[in-house]
Enzyme design. Structure first.
Site, PDB file in Angstrom:
ATOM      1  N   ASP A   1       0.815  -1.213   0.000  1.00 14.06           N
ATOM      2  CA  ASP A   1       0.000   0.000   0.000  1.00 14.06           C
ATOM      3  C   ASP A   1       0.846   1.260   0.000  1.00 14.06           C
ATOM      4  OD1 ASP A   1      -2.742  -0.433  -0.075  1.00 14.06           O
ATOM      5  OD2 ASP A   1      -2.870  -0.909   2.060  1.00 14.06           O
TER       6      ASP A   1
ATOM      7  N   GLU B   1     -13.911  -2.733  -1.618  1.00 17.25           N
ATOM      8  CA  GLU B   1     -14.149  -2.889  -0.174  1.00 17.25           C
ATOM      9  C   GLU B   1     -15.537  -2.403   0.212  1.00 17.25           C
ATOM     10  OE1 GLU B   1     -10.987  -1.565   2.386  1.00 17.25           O
ATOM     11  OE2 GLU B   1     -12.193  -1.829   4.196  1.00 17.25           O
TER      12      GLU B   1
HETATM   13  O1  KIV Z   1      -4.729  -2.103   4.237  1.00 17.77           O
HETATM   14  C1  KIV Z   1      -5.274  -3.180   3.988  1.00 17.77           C
HETATM   15  O2  KIV Z   1      -5.085  -4.202   4.658  1.00 17.77           O
HETATM   16  C2  KIV Z   1      -6.170  -3.235   2.846  1.00 17.77           C
HETATM   17  C3  KIV Z   1      -7.093  -4.397   2.767  1.00 17.77           C
HETATM   18  C4  KIV Z   1      -8.195  -4.199   3.717  1.00 17.77           C
HETATM   19  C5  KIV Z   1      -7.584  -4.614   1.387  1.00 17.77           C
HETATM   20  O3  KIV Z   1      -6.194  -2.343   2.059  1.00 17.77           O
END
Ligand code: KIV
Length: 258
Positions: free
Chosen positions: A81, A178
Site C-alpha cells: 500500500d 471494499e
Molecule cells: O490495508 C489493507 O489491509 C487493505 C485491505 C483491507 C484490502 O487495504
C-alpha cells in the site's frame, strides 16, 4: 506469482486468494500455504500500531514492513500500500511507488478513482504495476463519515463502476473492492477484464482478501465481512482453510456480505 497470471485466474474462473502480512514470519507461512497474493496493507496502522485508523501510517512504515515481508515471500505476488497523503501529485506518486518497488513490492496499491488520474497514468508510463482500491476507502474514513458500506444508491454505485472502468483503462492490473453490496461487486467484476479482489464485496468478486489478524480471530469486534478461520488447529490450517473456502466459493457467504 507473475503479474500476468492475474488475468489467467480470471479467464479460468479460479478465485484469487490474498492475505495481509506485515513481517517475514507471517508472510512465509502464508506463502508456503500457497496464498496467491500477500498484501502489505496500511491496515498495519490498526493491527500493528494500534491506531483507530490508517491515517497515521507513513511511507517509512510501509517501506520497513515491505522489506520484512519481501524476505518471507517467494511464490506469492507482493503488493504494498501507498500510505495516506503519499500520492497527492503525479511526481510524488512516482517517487514513493519507486521506493516501494525498491523495498521489494511487485505492485503498489492506492485508494481512489479518477481524481488520481495523473498518478495512475504516470505509473503506467513508468511500468509500475498498480492495484486500485474502490468502495470504502479507509484513508478517507473521515470524508466518508465512518466505516460505512459504499455504493448503496444508484448514483454512487454508477460512480464506483465508472471509476473501475477508468482504472482498467489506465492499465491497473487488479482492483480491491471494499464494503460494497454483493450485487455491485458482481456487476463490476463482470464489467472488467482485470480481476477484482473483494473484502465485504460478495462472493462473485474474482478473489477475496482479508486482513490476516481478522482471519486469525485476533481483532476484537471485527466487521461483518470477517470470518475467523482459526477456530481450532494451527495458523497453517486456518490459512489452508481460508484458501480452500475462497477457491471453492464457500467464503464469503451471505452472512459476510451486504
Ligand atoms: O490495508 C489493507 O489491509 C487493505 C485491505 C483491507 C484490502 O487495504
Amino acid at each position: 506469482m507473475k503479474i500476468d497470471a492475474l488475468k489467467t485466474f480470471k479467464q479460468r474462473s479460479e478465485k484469487i486468494t490474498c492475505l495481509t502480512a506485515y513481517d517475514a514470519s507471517f508472510a512465509s507461512v502464508f506463502d508456503k500455504c500457497g496464498v496467491d497474493i500477500v498484501l502489505v496493507g496500511d491496515s498495519l496502522g490498526n493491527v500493528i500500531k494500534g491506531n483507530e485508523n490508517t491515517l497515521g501510517v507513513s511511507m517509512n512504515d510501509m517501506l520497513y514492513h515491505t522489506q520484512a515481508v519481501a524476505k518471507g515471500t517467494n511464490q506469492a505476488l507482493l503488493i504494498s500500500d501507498m500510505s495516506y497523503q503519499s500520492y497527492t501529485s503525479a511526481k510524488q506518486t512516482l517517487e514513493n511507488a519507486k521506493c516501494l518497488m525498491s523495498a521489494g513490492a511487485q505492485m503498489v496499491k492506492f485508494e481512489g478513482g479518477s481524481e488520481h488520474e495523473s498518478s495512475f497514468k504516470i505509473l503506467q508510463d513508468n511500468n509500475i504495476p498498480v492495484c486500485g482500491h474502490l468502495g470504502l476507502q479507509p484513508q478517507s474514513v473521515v470524508e466518508m463519515g465512518g466505516y460505512k458500506v459504499q455504493g448503496k444508491d444508484e448514483s454512487d454505485a454508477q460512480r464506483i463502476l465508472e471509476d473501475a472502468k477508468a482504472l482498467e483503462g489506465w492499465g491497473v492490473k487488479t482492483i480491491v473492492l471494499e464494503c460494497i453490496p454483493a450485487k455491485l461487486g458482481k456487476k463490476i467484476s463482470q464489467s472488467l477484464n482485470i480481476p477484482t479482489i473483494g473484502i465485504g464485496a460478495g462472493v462473485d468478486c474474482d478473489g477475496q482478501v482479508l486482513v490476516s489478524y481478522d482471519m486469525l480471530g485476533i481483532t476484537q469486534n471485527p466487521p461483518k465481512f470477517v470470518k475467523n478461520f482459526l477456530t481450532s488447529g494451527s495458523i497453517t490450517s486456518a490459512t489452508d482453510d481460508f484458501i480452500q473456502a475462497v477457491k471453492n466459493q464457500t467464503f464469503p457467504t451471505d452472512k459476510h456480505s451486504y
